[in-house]
Scaffold this motif. Structure first.
Motif, mmCIF file in Angstrom:
data_model
loop_
_atom_site.group_PDB
_atom_site.id
_atom_site.type_symbol
_atom_site.label_atom_id
_atom_site.label_comp_id
_atom_site.label_asym_id
_atom_site.label_seq_id
_atom_site.Cartn_x
_atom_site.Cartn_y
_atom_site.Cartn_z
ATOM 1 N N SER A 1 9.440 -22.698 -66.088
ATOM 2 C CA SER A 1 8.917 -22.881 -64.845
ATOM 3 C C SER A 1 7.742 -24.207 -65.015
ATOM 4 O O SER A 1 8.081 -25.000 -63.880
ATOM 5 N N ASN B 1 9.557 -27.544 -62.815
ATOM 6 C CA ASN B 1 8.967 -28.204 -61.785
ATOM 7 C C ASN B 1 8.279 -29.399 -62.019
ATOM 8 O O ASN B 1 7.305 -29.954 -61.097
ATOM 9 N N SER C 1 5.867 -30.329 -63.924
ATOM 10 C CA SER C 1 4.372 -30.097 -63.684
ATOM 11 C C SER C 1 3.537 -30.822 -64.465
ATOM 12 O O SER C 1 3.949 -31.810 -65.391
ATOM 13 N N ASN D 1 10.762 -21.705 -54.919
ATOM 14 C CA ASN D 1 11.507 -21.236 -55.985
ATOM 15 C C ASN D 1 11.347 -19.818 -56.291
ATOM 16 O O ASN D 1 10.544 -19.416 -57.227
ATOM 17 N N ILE E 1 6.830 -21.712 -59.049
ATOM 18 C CA ILE E 1 6.339 -23.383 -58.929
ATOM 19 C C ILE E 1 5.688 -23.679 -60.268
ATOM 20 O O ILE E 1 5.568 -24.999 -60.227
ATOM 21 N N ASN F 1 0.062 -24.243 -60.614
ATOM 22 C CA ASN F 1 0.507 -25.481 -59.537
ATOM 23 C C ASN F 1 0.278 -24.802 -58.188
ATOM 24 O O ASN F 1 0.894 -25.325 -57.141
ATOM 25 N N SER G 1 0.485 -26.969 -54.484
ATOM 26 C CA SER G 1 1.552 -26.395 -53.317
ATOM 27 C C SER G 1 1.129 -26.018 -52.082
ATOM 28 O O SER G 1 1.858 -26.330 -51.121
#
Length: 435
Positions: free
Chosen positions: A75, A79, A81, A312, A317, A321, A325
């Protein structure tokens, strides 16, 4: 892993260190690394130098947790990150290490020895943490200034401006959850040891006073959990088949309603008092001549989590995060963003759904399901102790509605201890007793 007295002593030190989780603020990692991490590093180094006595064994729970951890990595990468997401993921691998150490060591013990070890250490943790926190609260009241152990909250719903105990932990709720473990396990001693009942009741009173002064709704769960442990000892749940389920459901419902809705008299000025606080969105959900009901920030954070999860829904996400977001949400649709931008999900279920998707949520639910299922299967030895462990996970399940508990170190310690119990042995003993 074979037993080693030094290693067991280090594990004891780790449990005691859980009461000191907000003392350090280091470069890059910030508050993520505290005293427990240095103790754990010592445990790992000691284990490496004694690697010949280490034996690895993975079971169903381990595979679920490992899948959850791999999902965190996927993940984060998917994303794109930032560093904070990878640090969060690394932290969860560390927590798995805590779980695995406690599971592996205690799996060699019988349940009577396990009970003595767990109760004695959490009992000590609770007393030390509570006394230190109470001293901090009294200093805050005397000086009228916040300190490390007690923080001022202005216009806190129903109470006004107060000082809330948080001990040497990041938040009052985290401290209350930590003390809940201690309170439930100390209750076992009160029930079983008549010779020391008065002193243990006194010490439980100190822990409960500290819990109350957190002004967290977790206090409701703690009092209810203690009552349920006593009811279990009196075998009320055997006489009244659905009593346990009814009581747990009722407490859960009360907890949900009191957390998500703020109730005041219609002629009070609480709506104005809460305008500049993080406790309410300032939205009136209902009003008549007698009562006004305001939306708490818990509802708002969950609505944000549901909207963010749409980005998602499968893998989420990415860890850590959520706050980032929130800036993508429409302020016209979520006007409270002007006031509450940057709040955490405040729910292990909604937060996991947003950050790790539906896959992560299933993993978390399975973890708790397997814990509760296992504890329900152990019925022969130490029934009060086992039920106290069961109530710890019930409390965490309910607390998870309004708190992200997956990063709580004490959760992973208890998970490891419970997973280390060998149920098969007790099933054989049960057959012998019944034959």
């Amino acid at each position: 892993m074979g037993e080693n007295k030094i290693l067991v002593g280090l594990m004891t030190l780790y449990i005691i260190s859980l009461g000191f989780q907000s003392l350090l603020n280091l470069p890059i990692v910030g508050h993520r690394i505290q005293i427990p991490e240095f103790v754990f590093l010592t445990i790992i180094l000691f284990s490496i130098f004694n690697y010949k006595s280490i034996s690895f064994s993975l079971n169903k729970m381990d595979y679920i947790i490992l899948f959850y951890l791999v999902l965190n990595i996927i993940s984060s990468v998917w994303n794109k990150s930032e560093l904070s997401s990878y640090l969060e993921t690394l932290g969860r691998f560390y927590l798995f290490g805590v779980y695995f150490i406690f599971k592996t060591i205690t799996s060699n013990w019988n349940i009577s020895r396990l009970k003595d070890y767990v109760i004695n250490n959490f009992y000590l943790l609770g007393i030390i943490s509570s006394i230190i926190a109470l001293i901090g609260w009294m200093i805050a009241m005397y000086t009228n200034e916040s300190n490390l152990l007690a923080t001022s909250y202005e216009n806190y719903p129903y109470f006004g401006t107060i000082y809330r105990i948080r001990g040497a932990t990041p938040t009052p709720t985290m401290f209350a959850v930590l003390l809940s473990f201690c309170a439930f396990l100390l209750t076992v001693l009160i029930i079983e040891k008549k010779s020391k009942r008065k002193i243990n009741l006194f010490l439980l009173g100190i822990i409960l006073i500290s819990c109350f002064l957190t002004f967290s709704k977790t206090f409701l769960l703690i009092i209810s959990g203690i009552a349920l442990i006593f009811f279990h000892k009196k075998k009320l749940f055997k006489r009244y088949k659905y009593l346990e389920a009814i009581l747990i459901f009722s407490v859960s419902l009360l907890f949900i309603v009191s957390s998500h809705f703020l109730f005041f008299k219609s002629d009070s000025d609480w709506n104005q008092k809460l305008e500049n606080t993080p406790f309410s969105t300032n939205e009136i959900l209902y009003k008549n001549d007698k009562v006004i009901i305001l939306e708490s920030f818990y509802i708002f954070s969950k609505r944000c989590a549901i909207e963010i999860s749409k980005i998602n829904p499968i893998i989420g996400i990415g860890p850590a995060n959520f706050n980032k977001s929130m800036y993508q949400l429409d302020k016209n649709e979520y006007p409270a963003l002007n006031k509450l931008m940057g709040v955490d999900p405040h729910s292990v279920y909604f937060g996991t759904f947003a950050e790790n998707g539906f896959s992560g949520l299933i993993c978390v639910i399975l973890m708790f399901y397997l814990m509760l299922k296992k504890l329900k299967r152990i019925k022969i030895e130490e029934p009060v102790f086992v039920y106290a462990l069961f109530m710890i996970f019930v409390l965490l399940l309910i607390e998870g509605i309004t708190t992200d508990i997956m990063n709580f170190r004490n959760l992973w310690v208890i998970m490891g201890i419970v997973e280390g119990i060998r149920v098969e042995k007790y099933k054989k003993e049960e057959l012998i007793l019944l034959s």
